[in-house]
Design a protein around this motif. Structure first.
Motif, PDB file in Angstrom:
ATOM      1  N   THR A   1       1.689 -14.672   4.592  1.00  0.00           N
ATOM      2  CA  THR A   1       1.598 -13.152   5.734  1.00  0.00           C
ATOM      3  C   THR A   1       0.530 -13.045   4.505  1.00  0.00           C
ATOM      4  OG1 THR A   1       3.386 -12.026   4.705  1.00  0.00           O
ATOM      5  CG2 THR A   1       3.228 -14.234   6.804  1.00  0.00           C
ATOM      6  N   VAL A   2      -0.195 -12.065   5.793  1.00  0.00           N
ATOM      7  CA  VAL A   2      -0.870 -10.673   5.221  1.00  0.00           C
ATOM      8  C   VAL A   2      -0.041  -9.837   4.253  1.00  0.00           C
ATOM      9  CG1 VAL A   2      -2.374  -8.449   5.912  1.00  0.00           C
ATOM     10  CG2 VAL A   2      -2.462 -10.738   6.557  1.00  0.00           C
ATOM     11  N   ILE A   3       0.561  -9.366   4.838  1.00  0.00           N
ATOM     12  CA  ILE A   3       1.733  -8.508   3.504  1.00  0.00           C
ATOM     13  C   ILE A   3       1.958  -8.815   2.253  1.00  0.00           C
ATOM     14  CG2 ILE A   3       3.682  -7.209   4.343  1.00  0.00           C
ATOM     15  CD1 ILE A   3       2.134  -6.199   6.038  1.00  0.00           C
ATOM     16  N   SER A   4       2.530 -10.373   2.830  1.00  0.00           N
ATOM     17  CA  SER A   4       3.068 -11.133   1.186  1.00  0.00           C
ATOM     18  C   SER A   4       1.289 -10.424   0.559  1.00  0.00           C
ATOM     19  CB  SER A   4       3.308 -11.785   2.390  1.00  0.00           C
ATOM     20  OG  SER A   4       4.129 -12.767   0.408  1.00  0.00           O
ATOM     21  N   GLN A   5       0.416 -10.823   0.905  1.00  0.00           N
ATOM     22  CA  GLN A   5      -0.799 -11.394  -0.164  1.00  0.00           C
ATOM     23  C   GLN A   5      -0.974  -9.554  -0.661  1.00  0.00           C
ATOM     24  OE1 GLN A   5      -3.497 -13.625   0.948  1.00  0.00           O
ATOM     25  NE2 GLN A   5      -2.609 -14.352   3.095  1.00  0.00           N
ATOM     26  N   ILE A   6      -0.908  -8.533   0.127  1.00  0.00           N
ATOM     27  CA  ILE A   6      -0.664  -7.544  -0.047  1.00  0.00           C
ATOM     28  C   ILE A   6      -0.282  -6.569  -0.820  1.00  0.00           C
ATOM     29  CG2 ILE A   6      -1.293  -4.665   0.407  1.00  0.00           C
ATOM     30  CD1 ILE A   6      -2.697  -5.332   3.449  1.00  0.00           C
ATOM     31  N   ALA A   7       0.634  -6.860  -1.014  1.00  0.00           N
ATOM     32  CA  ALA A   7       2.685  -6.215  -1.798  1.00  0.00           C
ATOM     33  C   ALA A   7       2.756  -6.848  -3.269  1.00  0.00           C
ATOM     34  CB  ALA A   7       3.427  -7.072  -1.305  1.00  0.00           C
ATOM     35  N   ARG A   8       1.925  -8.624  -3.087  1.00  0.00           N
ATOM     36  CA  ARG A   8       1.918  -8.994  -4.257  1.00  0.00           C
ATOM     37  C   ARG A   8       0.384  -9.196  -4.937  1.00  0.00           C
ATOM     38  NH1 ARG A   8      -0.731 -14.504  -5.033  1.00  0.00           N
ATOM     39  NH2 ARG A   8      -1.251 -14.870  -3.042  1.00  0.00           N
ATOM     40  N   THR A   9      -0.634  -9.039  -4.826  1.00  0.00           N
ATOM     41  CA  THR A   9      -1.803  -8.067  -4.818  1.00  0.00           C
ATOM     42  C   THR A   9      -1.018  -6.488  -5.834  1.00  0.00           C
ATOM     43  OG1 THR A   9      -2.567  -9.744  -3.673  1.00  0.00           O
ATOM     44  CG2 THR A   9      -3.785  -7.701  -4.977  1.00  0.00           C
ATOM     45  N   VAL A  10      -0.677  -5.988  -5.279  1.00  0.00           N
ATOM     46  CA  VAL A  10      -0.290  -4.506  -5.335  1.00  0.00           C
ATOM     47  C   VAL A  10       0.567  -4.476  -6.639  1.00  0.00           C
ATOM     48  CG1 VAL A  10       0.353  -2.132  -4.690  1.00  0.00           C
ATOM     49  CG2 VAL A  10      -1.214  -3.696  -3.279  1.00  0.00           C
ATOM     50  N   TYR A  11       1.733  -5.288  -6.248  1.00  0.00           N
ATOM     51  CA  TYR A  11       2.922  -4.924  -7.129  1.00  0.00           C
ATOM     52  C   TYR A  11       2.790  -6.266  -8.152  1.00  0.00           C
ATOM     53  CZ  TYR A  11       4.660  -1.795  -3.797  1.00  0.00           C
ATOM     54  OH  TYR A  11       5.093  -0.545  -3.051  1.00  0.00           O
ATOM     55  N   GLY A  12       2.149  -7.132  -7.915  1.00  0.00           N
ATOM     56  CA  GLY A  12       2.571  -8.187  -9.035  1.00  0.00           C
ATOM     57  C   GLY A  12       3.585  -9.150  -8.483  1.00  0.00           C
ATOM     58  N   ASN A  13       3.173 -11.067  -8.583  1.00  0.00           N
ATOM     59  CA  ASN A  13       3.894 -11.859  -8.516  1.00  0.00           C
ATOM     60  C   ASN A  13       5.646 -11.596  -7.876  1.00  0.00           C
ATOM     61  OD1 ASN A  13       5.014 -13.604  -6.116  1.00  0.00           O
ATOM     62  ND2 ASN A  13       4.243 -15.775  -7.926  1.00  0.00           N
ATOM     63  N   GLY A  14       7.276 -11.951  -7.215  1.00  0.00           N
ATOM     64  CA  GLY A  14       7.793 -11.857  -7.762  1.00  0.00           C
ATOM     65  C   GLY A  14       8.252 -10.786  -8.119  1.00  0.00           C
ATOM     66  N   THR A  15       7.335  -9.470  -8.264  1.00  0.00           N
ATOM     67  CA  THR A  15       8.773  -8.612  -8.754  1.00  0.00           C
ATOM     68  C   THR A  15       9.044  -7.136  -7.704  1.00  0.00           C
ATOM     69  OG1 THR A  15       6.170  -7.197  -8.142  1.00  0.00           O
ATOM     70  CG2 THR A  15       6.438  -7.604 -10.249  1.00  0.00           C
ATOM     71  N   PHE A  16      10.087  -6.910  -8.600  1.00  0.00           N
ATOM     72  CA  PHE A  16      11.376  -5.806  -7.526  1.00  0.00           C
ATOM     73  C   PHE A  16       9.923  -5.562  -6.268  1.00  0.00           C
ATOM     74  CE2 PHE A  16      14.230  -2.447  -7.240  1.00  0.00           C
ATOM     75  CZ  PHE A  16      15.722  -3.275  -6.795  1.00  0.00           C
ATOM     76  N   LEU A  17       9.722  -4.382  -6.991  1.00  0.00           N
ATOM     77  CA  LEU A  17       8.834  -3.702  -5.576  1.00  0.00           C
ATOM     78  C   LEU A  17       8.110  -5.127  -4.669  1.00  0.00           C
ATOM     79  CD1 LEU A  17       7.539  -0.745  -7.597  1.00  0.00           C
ATOM     80  CD2 LEU A  17       9.503  -0.351  -5.463  1.00  0.00           C
ATOM     81  N   TYR A  18       7.361  -6.523  -5.102  1.00  0.00           N
ATOM     82  CA  TYR A  18       7.416  -6.387  -4.071  1.00  0.00           C
ATOM     83  C   TYR A  18       8.640  -7.607  -3.285  1.00  0.00           C
ATOM     84  CZ  TYR A  18       5.972 -11.477  -2.144  1.00  0.00           C
ATOM     85  OH  TYR A  18       5.700 -12.352  -1.472  1.00  0.00           O
ATOM     86  N   LEU A  19       9.570  -8.352  -3.617  1.00  0.00           N
ATOM     87  CA  LEU A  19      10.261  -8.739  -3.167  1.00  0.00           C
ATOM     88  C   LEU A  19      11.397  -7.832  -1.648  1.00  0.00           C
ATOM     89  CD1 LEU A  19      12.390 -10.352  -5.756  1.00  0.00           C
ATOM     90  CD2 LEU A  19      11.133 -10.953  -4.090  1.00  0.00           C
ATOM     91  N   LEU A  20      11.333  -5.589  -2.482  1.00  0.00           N
ATOM     92  CA  LEU A  20      11.402  -5.191  -1.446  1.00  0.00           C
ATOM     93  C   LEU A  20      10.694  -5.530  -0.196  1.00  0.00           C
ATOM     94  CD1 LEU A  20      12.594  -1.679  -4.281  1.00  0.00           C
ATOM     95  CD2 LEU A  20      14.410  -3.196  -2.715  1.00  0.00           C
ATOM     96  N   THR A  21       9.785  -4.580  -0.421  1.00  0.00           N
ATOM     97  CA  THR A  21       8.279  -4.901   0.688  1.00  0.00           C
ATOM     98  C   THR A  21       8.818  -6.194   1.061  1.00  0.00           C
ATOM     99  OG1 THR A  21       6.783  -3.490  -1.095  1.00  0.00           O
ATOM    100  CG2 THR A  21       5.807  -4.871   0.773  1.00  0.00           C
TER     101      THR A  21
END
Length: 703
Positions: A317-337
């Motif tokens: 999804t777009v949200i997943s792509q944004i969060a992965r790009t902003v925080y880094g793939n698999g990071t804690f904040l990405y998973l929280l988002t």
């Protein structure tokens, strides 16, 4: 026979009502463990209804989760359409002006619905506005559109939430339908606990999502300003077999898809009565906050999406792509988002669970839907509406394979149709106000009209809003017609026809029951009592005693499906009953209900003014599985005679208790604090004596 076709429905309704009462009784019993109390909570008394209202904070979670959650897929839906012309930056960059146009439309609709909230403080939204100003046909069109929208909201929101989960955990992708159905079951149970309690439960994920999205947008903006914001990588862009050129038609398609961001705006105006006093002010404030947050999130996600170069994809999804790009793939904040987005999408269905049962109850109280939808369950919620919503949404999930893209084309036609009808209705309503003199009041069908010096401005806002939403509805219906919008275009008129058929039935029944139609004759009529006998045993004695207590002439009848039993029955009757005779009704084709029905019809033909009272026995067992072992023909006989005038059926139950259960209860009572060993033994001896002593001269069972 027409009666038999209704047998399954009647039995289902009866079973549901008995189940509901039993669950309520068990849940109210504090003496031990109760599964129903654990799942649904302790039943609430009717006088507790005013205390089940919510404040603005909880109201935002209950009624705004659908609108807020649409920000998770609205931008993506725009990109999916634009990608038909390619995935270049210039093409996908059109998402920003499209999102800005949608934000303007959202503001216009919000202002219009604020006017609706103050004009109709008892709720009902488009349905009530249309009924009050445009007539019943427009009201039922709005009702059908909104009810369809609520069902699709559950299917779309939960499917989108599952998509967020499968984006982070791709191994779950093959099980998305099963996961979606499981979430619907959980949502149903939670909402059956009541609006106030479900609001408390859902407020946590709603505000958690808002916190994570604002943090994501803030971090993304900071990294963009500082030049450290990367772009999306390792994304498999969607591939279309047939590409298209970038035309105005394609842009309009993208605009209509992005208008999914407006879904859920009407929910607050439908559920004003769920808010604490002052209801209209609290509801209007909640609507304003909801729209403001929605606009900020929608524009923020679209802008950030362009900066990180997200691509429309079927696997992420777009949200997943944004969060992965902003925080880094698999990071804690990405998973929280991802967790927050999935939760708000799953919980967004709660808007429908709050709105659908209330709107269905309104339509049912007007006689356009089954009356059962007006009944409140043990937790003061419209239980039938909640159950129906869950079943209908589950069907859409299964048919669409829990794919959001397959459901979106069905989604927004009904939404914008109800928007348009509501705002046209407000134009008429405001025009009525404009005809009043300052200080003058006029009682309307749903509300009291009061002169408003600002009526001209309000009528312009409503008219402009109706024009905009009407255009969007037409664009959506045309551009998405082949993709699935045709189904809703056909479904809504079909539902309206069904509503009026139901209404015609209720009016016919009311006319038939009315005392104004013709003078009612009150007087005595002869009663012919029939005891329907299967065999001679204890249950037969109870039916005979009941018939004798009525002090009317009676006779026993037996449907002779078994020649041997029919031949021996008169002799057994004379030996054990010793009063009257039993008449054998021949049944050469071994039918039970048909011969009895013909026999009763012959009696009515001979004596049209008399009542026929049929007494039927029924063996009642302690458990469902024990009951299933018996024929339970009493219900069949009752339904077979239900449509005959002047016929009354009485079912005389003979309860047969399970001895093991009785002994267990006796032991339980004897084991109470203070009970002596002597008392325990005395209770058990008494129970054994009762069970071992048959009635004199009466066989225990049929021979």
């Amino acid at each position: 026979m027409p009666v038999r076709s209704n047998w399954a429905a009647r039995v289902f309704i009866l079973r549901f009502e008995v189940f509901h009462y039993d669950m309520a009784t068990q849940a109210n019993d504090e003496s031990g463990f109760s599964l129903s109390r654990l799942l649904f909570g302790k039943p609430l008394a009717t006088h507790d209804l005013p205390h089940q209202t919510v404040n603005k904070t909880i109201g935002l979670a209950v009624f705004a989760s659908d609108a807020l959650s649409s920000t998770a897929y609205a931008t993506e839906e725009i990109l999916l359409i634009l990608a038909l012309a390619g995935t270049g930056a210039a093409t996908l960059g059109l998402s920003i002006p499209i999102a800005a146009a949608i934000a303007v439309l959202l503001a216009i609709v919000t202002i219009s619905y604020r006017q609706t909230i103050f004009a109709y403080p008892n709720g009902g939204g488009a349905y009530i506005v249309a009924r009050d100003n445009l007539g019943e046909v427009a009201a039922q069109i709005a009702g059908a559109a909104l009810l369809t929208d609520y069902i699709l909201t559950v299917a779309v929101s939960i499917s989108s939430g599952i998509a967020q989960i499968t984006s982070a955990f791709s191994f779950l992708l093959p099980f998305r339908v099963e996961l979606a159905l499981g979430v619907i079951c959980v949502m149903t149970v939670i909402n059956l606990r009541g609006v106030r309690e479900s609001g408390l439960i859902f407020s946590i994920p709603s505000y958690f999502f808002l916190m994570m999205m604002f943090i994501t947008l803030g971090v993304g903006a900071y990294r963009y300003v500082t030049g450290t914001l990367p772009t999306v990588t390792e994304v498999e862009a969607i591939r279309y077999e047939t590409m298209s050129s970038l035309t105005l038609f394609l842009v309009l398609r993208a605009f209509s898809s992005g208008c999914a961001a407006l879904t859920g705006i009407e929910a607050i105006s439908n559920g004003i009565t769920a808010f604490k006093e002052p209801r209209s002010r609290n509801a209007a404030t909640t609507l304003t906050w909801m729209s403001g947050i929605l606009i900020v999130l929608f524009l923020g996600i679209t802008l950030l999406s362009k900066q990180v170069h997200t691509l429309p994809s079927e696997t992420e999804t777009v949200i997943s792509q944004i969060a992965r790009t902003v925080y880094g793939n698999g990071t804690f904040l990405y998973l929280l988002t991802q967790a927050g987005t999935a939760l708000i999408l799953l919980m967004a269905a709660n808007t429908s669970y709050a709105g659908f049962p209330r709107l269905a109850a309104l339509a049912a109280s007007d006689g356009f839907l089954p009356r059962q939808l007006t009944y409140r369950g043990g937790r003061l919620v419209f239980s039938w509406g909640i159950v129906f919503l869950s079943v209908a949404a589950s069907m859409f999930v299964v048919v669409a394979n829990a794919r959001v893209t397959a459901l979106i084309p069905l989604y927004a036609v009904g939404v914008f149709l109800s928007f348009t009808i509501s705002q046209v209705g407000m134009v008429v309503h405001t025009r009525k106000i404009g005809k009043l003199k300052p200080g003058e009041e006029q009682k309307g069908l749903e509300t009291t009209l009061k002169y408003d010096p600002h009526w001209r401005l309000k009528i312009v806002i409503s008219a402009f809003g109706a024009l905009c939403t009407g255009i969007v509805m037409i664009v959506f219906a045309v551009t998405k017609f082949v993709s699935g919008a045709w189904f809703v275009v056909v479904l809504i008129p079909a539902l309206v026809l069904l509503f009026f058929r139901i209404h015609h039935h209720y009016k016919s029944v009311a006319k038939a029951l009315s005392l104004k139609r013709e003078p009612a004759s009150v007087g005595e009529h002869p009663v012919q009592t029939l005891i329907l006998v299967d065999d001679v045993h204890r249950e037969t004695i109870r039916m005979v005693n009941f018939a004798r207590s009525l002090e009317h002439p009676w006779r026993a009848i037996h449907v002779g499906i078994n020649p041997e039993k029919a031949e021996s029955l008169p002799e057994k009757w004379a030996r054990y009953i010793g009063e009257g005779e039993v008449e054998i009704i021949p049944s050469p084709y071994r039918a039970l209900a048909g011969p009895l029905r013909d026999y009763v019809k012959d009696i009515l033909a001979e004596s049209p003014d008399s009542f026929v009272h049929v007494i039927i026995g029924h063996l009642a067992m302690d458990s469902f599985w024990q009951q299933a072992l018996h024929q339970n023909t009493a219900f069949i006989f009752n339904l077979a005679l239900a449509d005959l005038d002047n016929v009354t059926v009485t079912i005389v139950s003979y309860r047969i208790h399970d001895m093991t259960a009785e002994m267990r209860d006796a032991i339980s009572h004897a084991a109470e604090p203070g009970a002596s060993t002597h008392r325990r033994q005395r209770l058990l001896d008494k129970l054994k004596q009762q069970r071992s002593q048959p009635d004199k001269g009466i066989p225990d069972t049929a021979d």
